[in-house]
Design a protein around this motif. Structure first.
Motif, PDB file in Angstrom:
ATOM      1  N   HIS A 104      14.094  -7.005   3.666  1.00  0.00           N
ATOM      2  CA  HIS A 104      13.851  -7.230   2.242  1.00  0.00           C
ATOM      3  C   HIS A 104      12.496  -7.904   2.018  1.00  0.00           C
ATOM      4  O   HIS A 104      11.836  -7.675   1.016  1.00  0.00           O
ATOM      5  CB  HIS A 104      14.964  -8.083   1.644  1.00  0.00           C
ATOM      6  N   ASN A 105      12.060  -8.730   2.978  1.00  0.00           N
ATOM      7  CA  ASN A 105      10.810  -9.454   2.776  1.00  0.00           C
ATOM      8  C   ASN A 105       9.582  -8.542   2.807  1.00  0.00           C
ATOM      9  O   ASN A 105       8.473  -9.001   2.604  1.00  0.00           O
ATOM     10  CB  ASN A 105      10.655 -10.586   3.792  1.00  0.00           C
ATOM     11  N   TYR A 106       9.761  -7.247   3.041  1.00  0.00           N
ATOM     12  CA  TYR A 106       8.633  -6.323   2.975  1.00  0.00           C
ATOM     13  C   TYR A 106       8.135  -6.149   1.537  1.00  0.00           C
ATOM     14  O   TYR A 106       7.089  -5.576   1.324  1.00  0.00           O
ATOM     15  CB  TYR A 106       9.017  -4.954   3.535  1.00  0.00           C
ATOM     16  N   VAL A 107       8.872  -6.637   0.570  1.00  0.00           N
ATOM     17  CA  VAL A 107       8.417  -6.536  -0.813  1.00  0.00           C
ATOM     18  C   VAL A 107       7.782  -7.834  -1.298  1.00  0.00           C
ATOM     19  O   VAL A 107       7.367  -7.929  -2.433  1.00  0.00           O
ATOM     20  CB  VAL A 107       9.564  -6.122  -1.767  1.00  0.00           C
ATOM     21  N   HIS A 108       7.692  -8.837  -0.427  1.00  0.00           N
ATOM     22  CA  HIS A 108       7.088 -10.116  -0.780  1.00  0.00           C
ATOM     23  C   HIS A 108       5.889 -10.367   0.119  1.00  0.00           C
ATOM     24  O   HIS A 108       5.837  -9.894   1.234  1.00  0.00           O
ATOM     25  CB  HIS A 108       8.089 -11.261  -0.613  1.00  0.00           C
TER      26      HIS A 108
ATOM     27  N   TYR B  10      -1.260  -6.377  -0.200  1.00  0.00           N
ATOM     28  CA  TYR B  10      -0.732  -5.073   0.196  1.00  0.00           C
ATOM     29  C   TYR B  10      -0.121  -5.054   1.602  1.00  0.00           C
ATOM     30  O   TYR B  10       0.366  -4.027   2.037  1.00  0.00           O
ATOM     31  CB  TYR B  10      -1.839  -4.022   0.117  1.00  0.00           C
TER      32      TYR B  10
ATOM     33  N   PRO C 154       2.712  -6.345   3.023  1.00  0.00           N
ATOM     34  CA  PRO C 154       4.116  -5.928   3.139  1.00  0.00           C
ATOM     35  C   PRO C 154       4.308  -4.445   2.821  1.00  0.00           C
ATOM     36  O   PRO C 154       5.093  -3.761   3.483  1.00  0.00           O
ATOM     37  CB  PRO C 154       4.847  -6.804   2.121  1.00  0.00           C
ATOM     38  N   THR C 155       3.578  -3.957   1.843  1.00  0.00           N
ATOM     39  CA  THR C 155       3.693  -2.537   1.495  1.00  0.00           C
ATOM     40  C   THR C 155       3.220  -1.663   2.648  1.00  0.00           C
ATOM     41  O   THR C 155       3.841  -0.651   2.966  1.00  0.00           O
ATOM     42  CB  THR C 155       2.866  -2.231   0.236  1.00  0.00           C
ATOM     43  N   ASN C 156       2.137  -2.080   3.291  1.00  0.00           N
ATOM     44  CA  ASN C 156       1.646  -1.311   4.437  1.00  0.00           C
ATOM     45  C   ASN C 156       2.643  -1.328   5.591  1.00  0.00           C
ATOM     46  O   ASN C 156       2.840  -0.315   6.259  1.00  0.00           O
ATOM     47  CB  ASN C 156       0.279  -1.825   4.889  1.00  0.00           C
TER      48      ASN C 156
ATOM     49  N   MET D 233       5.848  -1.592   5.299  1.00  0.00           N
ATOM     50  CA  MET D 233       6.943  -0.718   4.880  1.00  0.00           C
ATOM     51  C   MET D 233       6.550   0.753   5.033  1.00  0.00           C
ATOM     52  O   MET D 233       7.324   1.564   5.532  1.00  0.00           O
ATOM     53  CB  MET D 233       7.329  -1.020   3.434  1.00  0.00           C
ATOM     54  N   LEU D 234       5.341   1.103   4.633  1.00  0.00           N
ATOM     55  CA  LEU D 234       4.885   2.492   4.750  1.00  0.00           C
ATOM     56  C   LEU D 234       4.788   2.926   6.216  1.00  0.00           C
ATOM     57  O   LEU D 234       5.150   4.057   6.559  1.00  0.00           O
ATOM     58  CB  LEU D 234       3.546   2.679   4.041  1.00  0.00           C
TER      59      LEU D 234
ATOM     60  N   THR E 162       6.628   1.742   8.603  1.00  0.00           N
ATOM     61  CA  THR E 162       8.020   1.913   9.031  1.00  0.00           C
ATOM     62  C   THR E 162       8.564   3.253   8.565  1.00  0.00           C
ATOM     63  O   THR E 162       9.222   3.965   9.327  1.00  0.00           O
ATOM     64  CB  THR E 162       8.891   0.763   8.486  1.00  0.00           C
TER      65      THR E 162
END
Length: 127
Positions: free
Chosen positions: A38-42, A46, A48-50, A52-53, A55
């Motif tokens: 969940h912490n990939y949105v905090h 950019y 955390p977004t990177n 997530m992408l 992943t």
């Protein structure tokens, strides 16, 4: 689509299928070795977004491999679960020089053990 006694069962089946399509990949990303959190949105800008992408991209590549790569399929079968497979891959990459991921999959698929000397037999001279 109107909801009545004749369509309610079909709507339930469709809703369950949609729920399965949406939740199974997310469950895999969270619980089977991809460590999507969940912490990939905090966090900072950019980053955390990177993460997530990246992943998601690794998940996509591995989905393709699952369907096309016979060495991957043999390794997955030998490891029994995807999480166990990723743990074996990480251990091999960390401890052993490798030439390709295919070589790692072939090694795991054969379920062999590495022949390395035992640590208690290695003598280390400290200064």
């Amino acid at each position: 689509m109107p909801i009545d006694e004749t369509t309610v069962q079909e709507l339930c089946v469709v809703a369950r299928c949609r729920w399965k399509i949406e939740n199974e990949p997310l469950n895999t990303l969270k619980n089977q070795g991809y460590n999507l959190e969940h912490n990939y949105v905090h966090g900072q800008m950019y980053l955390p977004t990177n993460f997530m992408l990246l992943t998601f991209f690794s998940f996509l590549v591995n989905q393709i491999a699952q369907h096309l790569d016979q060495d991957f399929q043999a390794a997955k079968k030998a490891a029994k679960t995807l999480k166990a497979l990723w743990e074996k891959v990480r251990a091999l990459v960390y401890f052993v020089p490798i030439t390709s991921i295919g070589a790692v999959y072939r090694f795991i698929g054969k379920a062999e053990q590495l022949k390395v000397p035992r640590l208690n037999r290695i003598i280390v001279n400290y200064p």
